[in-house]
Design a protein around this motif. Sequence first.
Motif: not given
Lengths: 228, 228
Positions: A22, A24-26, A28, B22, B25-26, B29, B122, B141, B145, B148, B153-154
Amino acid sequence: MNRPAIFDALSEPVSRRITSGLSRIALVLRTQAWRGAEPEGVTPTQAQALTALREGGEGMRLAELAAQLGVSAPTMSVRVNALIAKGLVVREAGVDKRSIRLRLSPAGAELLERSARWPDFLARAVGVLDEREQEDLLRSLVKVIRTLQVEGDVAPQRMCVTCSHFRPFAHPDASLPHHCAYVDAPFGDRHLRLACPEHEDAPPPQQRAAWERFTEQAPGSAPGSAPA
Amino acid sequence: MNRPAIFDALSEPVSRRITSGLSRIALVLRTQAWRGAEPEGVTPTQAQALTALREGGEGMRLAELAAQLGVSAPTMSVRVNALIAKGLVVREAGVDKRSIRLRLSPAGAELLERSARWPDFLARAVGVLDEREQEDLLRSLVKVIRTLQVEGDVAPQRMCVTCSHFRPFAHPDASLPHHCAYVDAPFGDRHLRLACPEHEDAPPPQQRAAWERFTEQAPGSAPGSAPA
DNA sequence: CCCGGACAGATAGTAGTCCTAACGGTTGCT
DNA sequence: AGCAACCGTTAGGACTACTATCTGTCCGGG
């Protein structure tokens, strides 16, 4: 169901690897934040404020908006003034002359309409999951976010599971087990909302009861999954 | 499996509501980022750099670290210098005198040891999901990922699914279907890693083949789920 | 041999984000 | 009337992170 394995001893807990994913996605989302906003002439946080303003219904107060986005009131004040200067938001006096009512201007609503597809790079990535995986993922996210809300880590969300119109498992149909009293129709986990304009906070006892029903049922994906 | 319902027409796509979750949640964080880092006398981004340094193995180059964290080289240069000034990281000359090799100092490793539990707020929230839900969530996930990463993108991640030691569905056992050639042991979806120190990039053809095997199999949770 | 292009990293300069502290105007209770 | 609580704003400072630019190193060609 899961037998012991060498890796059970070698690995950190699943929950920790999930938070790592999560995070990691944050990451991005943060690094790609300008993608959708910049072409429209707003900053990412300004775009975020516009979105919250739409989801929260008309006439939001400043402090409400700040809480929703997890920033302090001064920060939000500056942000909102920038949006007003750009003509995307209008400020009206509230009944109480101390407070203000914030609304999207037509230009602001139109901008949101145009850029509503962000973050579609992430939506595309989620699209590799099949229908059932997406449904499971959404339900899990709802549970996690609801828990964060109870713990006070995030502001109250306009989610089905806290809504006075939500009737979990009101129907026998495993595909559409829930019921929304607002539209008076059955729905399933795949329809769960995180930001419903029609949301109305249920009284705490109802919220607790609904939450219990919602979480104690086996997930729709596995009718007879291991309770032992 | 899902029958048409009023809400299918009323709702935005599931994938969009998932990205919304998501993003939420970002947001948490981000707002909680100082919780674990500040007491240790480092900023959140500095803590992030330390973590990446540990996961990436010893002797990382500056540009590598920057790519891993999705920031520019200048940004990372400043960040690393702050960590060196605090004695948490040491800089050594690389073989190539232009480049540098970055390593955690003992103090840095010890600090990570102490604060390794962030973001446990979390992790606790994820803990409300049962074992199977967590396994499903982790697998989803990983898929997102990985996608991505393919899309650019990552930065490349040290995940099982791109590792030369990964043998997806090498065993008939539905609970431990995969095999790790590095430790030579079977493992399951719940053991999938996102940042394995032993990761070794597989050649692209092997990556593609493994990915195909990994995604085309029905999820362990549903042996005979809708291929149609 | 040494000169230019490519590369690795460091150093400005600028902009965005977001906090705490302190400040005026309103409201409501006493 | 007076005072405390409340709402939003302003001021000042810290962190993040970008682009542009610079220094030093490596390597290939003349």
